[in-house]
Design an enzyme around this catalytic site. Structure first.
Site, PDB file in Angstrom:
ATOM      1  N   ASN A 149      49.605  40.497  36.555  1.00  0.00           N
ATOM      2  CA  ASN A 149      49.513  40.666  38.006  1.00  0.00           C
ATOM      3  C   ASN A 149      50.303  39.509  38.617  1.00  0.00           C
ATOM      4  O   ASN A 149      49.822  38.379  38.650  1.00  0.00           O
ATOM      5  CB  ASN A 149      48.040  40.617  38.438  1.00  0.00           C
ATOM      6  CG  ASN A 149      47.895  40.623  39.954  1.00  0.00           C
ATOM      7  OD1 ASN A 149      48.866  40.810  40.676  1.00  0.00           O
ATOM      8  ND2 ASN A 149      46.681  40.395  40.432  1.00  0.00           N
ATOM      9  N   LYS A 207      51.085  38.996  41.599  1.00  0.00           N
ATOM     10  CA  LYS A 207      50.677  38.639  42.967  1.00  0.00           C
ATOM     11  C   LYS A 207      51.930  38.499  43.842  1.00  0.00           C
ATOM     12  O   LYS A 207      52.871  39.284  43.667  1.00  0.00           O
ATOM     13  CB  LYS A 207      49.804  37.373  42.939  1.00  0.00           C
ATOM     14  CG  LYS A 207      48.620  37.537  41.968  1.00  0.00           C
ATOM     15  CD  LYS A 207      47.590  36.472  42.036  1.00  0.00           C
ATOM     16  CE  LYS A 207      46.492  36.771  41.008  1.00  0.00           C
ATOM     17  NZ  LYS A 207      45.408  35.806  41.026  1.00  0.00           N
ATOM     18  N   HIS A 254      41.291  44.168  43.950  1.00  0.00           N
ATOM     19  CA  HIS A 254      41.351  42.781  43.466  1.00  0.00           C
ATOM     20  C   HIS A 254      40.546  41.884  44.408  1.00  0.00           C
ATOM     21  O   HIS A 254      40.522  42.114  45.624  1.00  0.00           O
ATOM     22  CB  HIS A 254      42.820  42.327  43.404  1.00  0.00           C
ATOM     23  CG  HIS A 254      42.981  41.030  42.681  1.00  0.00           C
ATOM     24  ND1 HIS A 254      42.725  39.819  43.276  1.00  0.00           N
ATOM     25  CD2 HIS A 254      43.328  40.770  41.401  1.00  0.00           C
ATOM     26  CE1 HIS A 254      42.917  38.858  42.379  1.00  0.00           C
ATOM     27  NE2 HIS A 254      43.284  39.405  41.243  1.00  0.00           N
ATOM     28  N   GLU A 286      41.137  39.099  45.623  1.00  0.00           N
ATOM     29  CA  GLU A 286      41.908  38.521  46.742  1.00  0.00           C
ATOM     30  C   GLU A 286      42.017  39.524  47.881  1.00  0.00           C
ATOM     31  O   GLU A 286      41.994  39.155  49.054  1.00  0.00           O
ATOM     32  CB  GLU A 286      43.291  38.074  46.240  1.00  0.00           C
ATOM     33  CG  GLU A 286      43.173  36.807  45.412  1.00  0.00           C
ATOM     34  CD  GLU A 286      44.237  36.635  44.346  1.00  0.00           C
ATOM     35  OE1 GLU A 286      45.277  37.319  44.387  1.00  0.00           O
ATOM     36  OE2 GLU A 286      44.019  35.795  43.444  1.00  0.00           O
ATOM     37  N   GLU A 296      36.807  40.401  36.673  1.00  0.00           N
ATOM     38  CA  GLU A 296      37.429  39.136  37.023  1.00  0.00           C
ATOM     39  C   GLU A 296      36.431  38.293  37.815  1.00  0.00           C
ATOM     40  O   GLU A 296      36.304  38.460  39.042  1.00  0.00           O
ATOM     41  CB  GLU A 296      38.676  39.375  37.887  1.00  0.00           C
ATOM     42  CG  GLU A 296      39.745  40.189  37.222  1.00  0.00           C
ATOM     43  CD  GLU A 296      41.120  39.920  37.823  1.00  0.00           C
ATOM     44  OE1 GLU A 296      42.006  39.511  37.068  1.00  0.00           O
ATOM     45  OE2 GLU A 296      41.297  40.090  39.038  1.00  0.00           O
ATOM     46  N   GLY A 343      42.444  31.595  38.962  1.00  0.00           N
ATOM     47  CA  GLY A 343      43.342  30.544  39.439  1.00  0.00           C
ATOM     48  C   GLY A 343      42.712  29.161  39.432  1.00  0.00           C
ATOM     49  O   GLY A 343      43.244  28.226  40.025  1.00  0.00           O
ATOM     50  N   SER A 361      41.990  33.022  34.641  1.00  0.00           N
ATOM     51  CA  SER A 361      42.475  31.884  33.847  1.00  0.00           C
ATOM     52  C   SER A 361      42.661  32.227  32.369  1.00  0.00           C
ATOM     53  O   SER A 361      42.378  31.407  31.499  1.00  0.00           O
ATOM     54  CB  SER A 361      41.571  30.661  34.029  1.00  0.00           C
ATOM     55  OG  SER A 361      41.574  30.246  35.382  1.00  0.00           O
ATOM     56  N   GLY A 414      48.425  33.602  36.758  1.00  0.00           N
ATOM     57  CA  GLY A 414      49.304  32.440  36.566  1.00  0.00           C
ATOM     58  C   GLY A 414      50.086  32.440  35.262  1.00  0.00           C
ATOM     59  O   GLY A 414      51.298  32.220  35.256  1.00  0.00           O
TER      60      GLY A 414
HETATM   61  P1  13P Z   1      44.745  33.788  37.013  1.00  0.00           P
HETATM   62  O1  13P Z   1      45.129  34.290  35.636  1.00  0.00           O
HETATM   63  O2  13P Z   1      45.834  33.022  37.684  1.00  0.00           O
HETATM   64  O3  13P Z   1      43.422  33.105  37.006  1.00  0.00           O
HETATM   65  O4  13P Z   1      44.554  35.108  37.929  1.00  0.00           O
HETATM   66  C1  13P Z   1      43.763  36.132  37.476  1.00  0.00           C
HETATM   67  C2  13P Z   1      43.941  37.309  38.340  1.00  0.00           C
HETATM   68  O5  13P Z   1      43.581  37.290  39.499  1.00  0.00           O
HETATM   69  C3  13P Z   1      44.598  38.490  37.756  1.00  0.00           C
HETATM   70  O6  13P Z   1      44.453  39.598  38.588  1.00  0.00           O
END
Ligand code: 13P
Length: 254
Positions: A12, A14, A98, A100, A170, A176, A216, A238
């Protein structure tokens, strides 16, 4: 993982990478990765890079996805993108709900449900995201929150509609932050999700539905996570943005 379910490693991206950056990334990634026969790799770039990546991903057997969609097929929805539009660009997956989007853009279980239905109707696979925030975990309410999200998003769909759905657990406190759920913590929730799916639908679906872990995930923890029986893959933010780390994740070993 379980040999009956093909593992899925999903990126992802983002709001990262222009089309030119996305193509350069994939060209380098393909040099660093071997055959993918026993695993599936999905890349979900920003909308603006989907078209540019379509051909290159298809040639190499990668799957293409989007990070969001609208639930209507067309209409006066300024700034939105519909599922037929994504399908037309070669997407086979759409990430839905998601955290976010839930936290920053007002997405609710109700809109997640509408989007999930639209993705299925368009002939693509939704990756439905769920997860508790830290306070909910600390209050011992993780399962309650997960069940509410699962029920809101999926209960009432037919077994046929559900057959391809992918779920991503998640935990919001792990996204993150560098703070991953331990493999045991993740496994506990994944097993719970599988049980809830079984109670809504059938044991046949419980056995086939893929449940990804996200939060993460990195090369140093992917093997231990993938060793858990109910973890069928990873949804990676990330660590999917660097060629070296994403290549290592793709080549996880169990
Ligand atoms: P990270 O791997 O950066 O923690 O993000 C996870 C995520 O939100 C994948 O959709």
């Amino acid at each position: 993982m379980n040999p009956d379910r093909k593992p899925l490693i999903a990126a992802n991206w983002k709001m990262h990478k222009t089309p030119v950056e996305a193509i350069a990334f994939m060209e380098r990634l393909q040099k660093e990765t071997g055959p993918l026969d026993d695993r599936e790799v999905l890349v979900a770039p920003p909308f603006t890079a989907i078209q540019a990546l379509g051909n290159i991903l298809r040639q190499k057997g990668y799957s293409l996805g989007a990070q969001n969609c609208h639930w209507e097929e067309k209409g006066a929805y300024t700034g939105e993108i519909s599922t037929p539009m994504l399908k037309d660009l070669g997407c086979s997956y759409v990430i839905v709900g998601h955290s976010e989007r839930r936290q920053l853009f007002g997405e609710t279980d109700q809109t997640v449900r509408l989007k999930t239905a639209a993705v299925i109707k368009a002939g693509m696979t939704p990756v439905v995201c769920l997860g508790e925030v830290l306070e909910e975990r600390e209050q011992g309410r993780t399962f309650e929150v997960i069940d509410k999200q699962l029920k809101g998003a999926l209960q009432g769909f037919s077994a046929e509609q559900m057959s391809g759905v992918v779920i991503a657990y998640e935990p919001v406190w792990a996204i993150g932050t560098g703070r991953t759920a331990t493999p045991e913590q993740a496994q506990e929730v994944h097993a719970h999700i599988r049980g809830t799916i079984s109670s809504f639908f059938s044991t046949a679906i419980e056995k086939t539905v893929r449940i990804l872990y996200g939060g993460s995930v990195k090369p140093s923890n992917v093997d231990a996570l993938m060793a858990q029986p109910d973890i069928d893959g990873a949804l990676v933010g990330g660590a999917s943005l660097e060629v070296g780390s994403f290549a290592s994740l793709i080549h996880f070993n169990v």
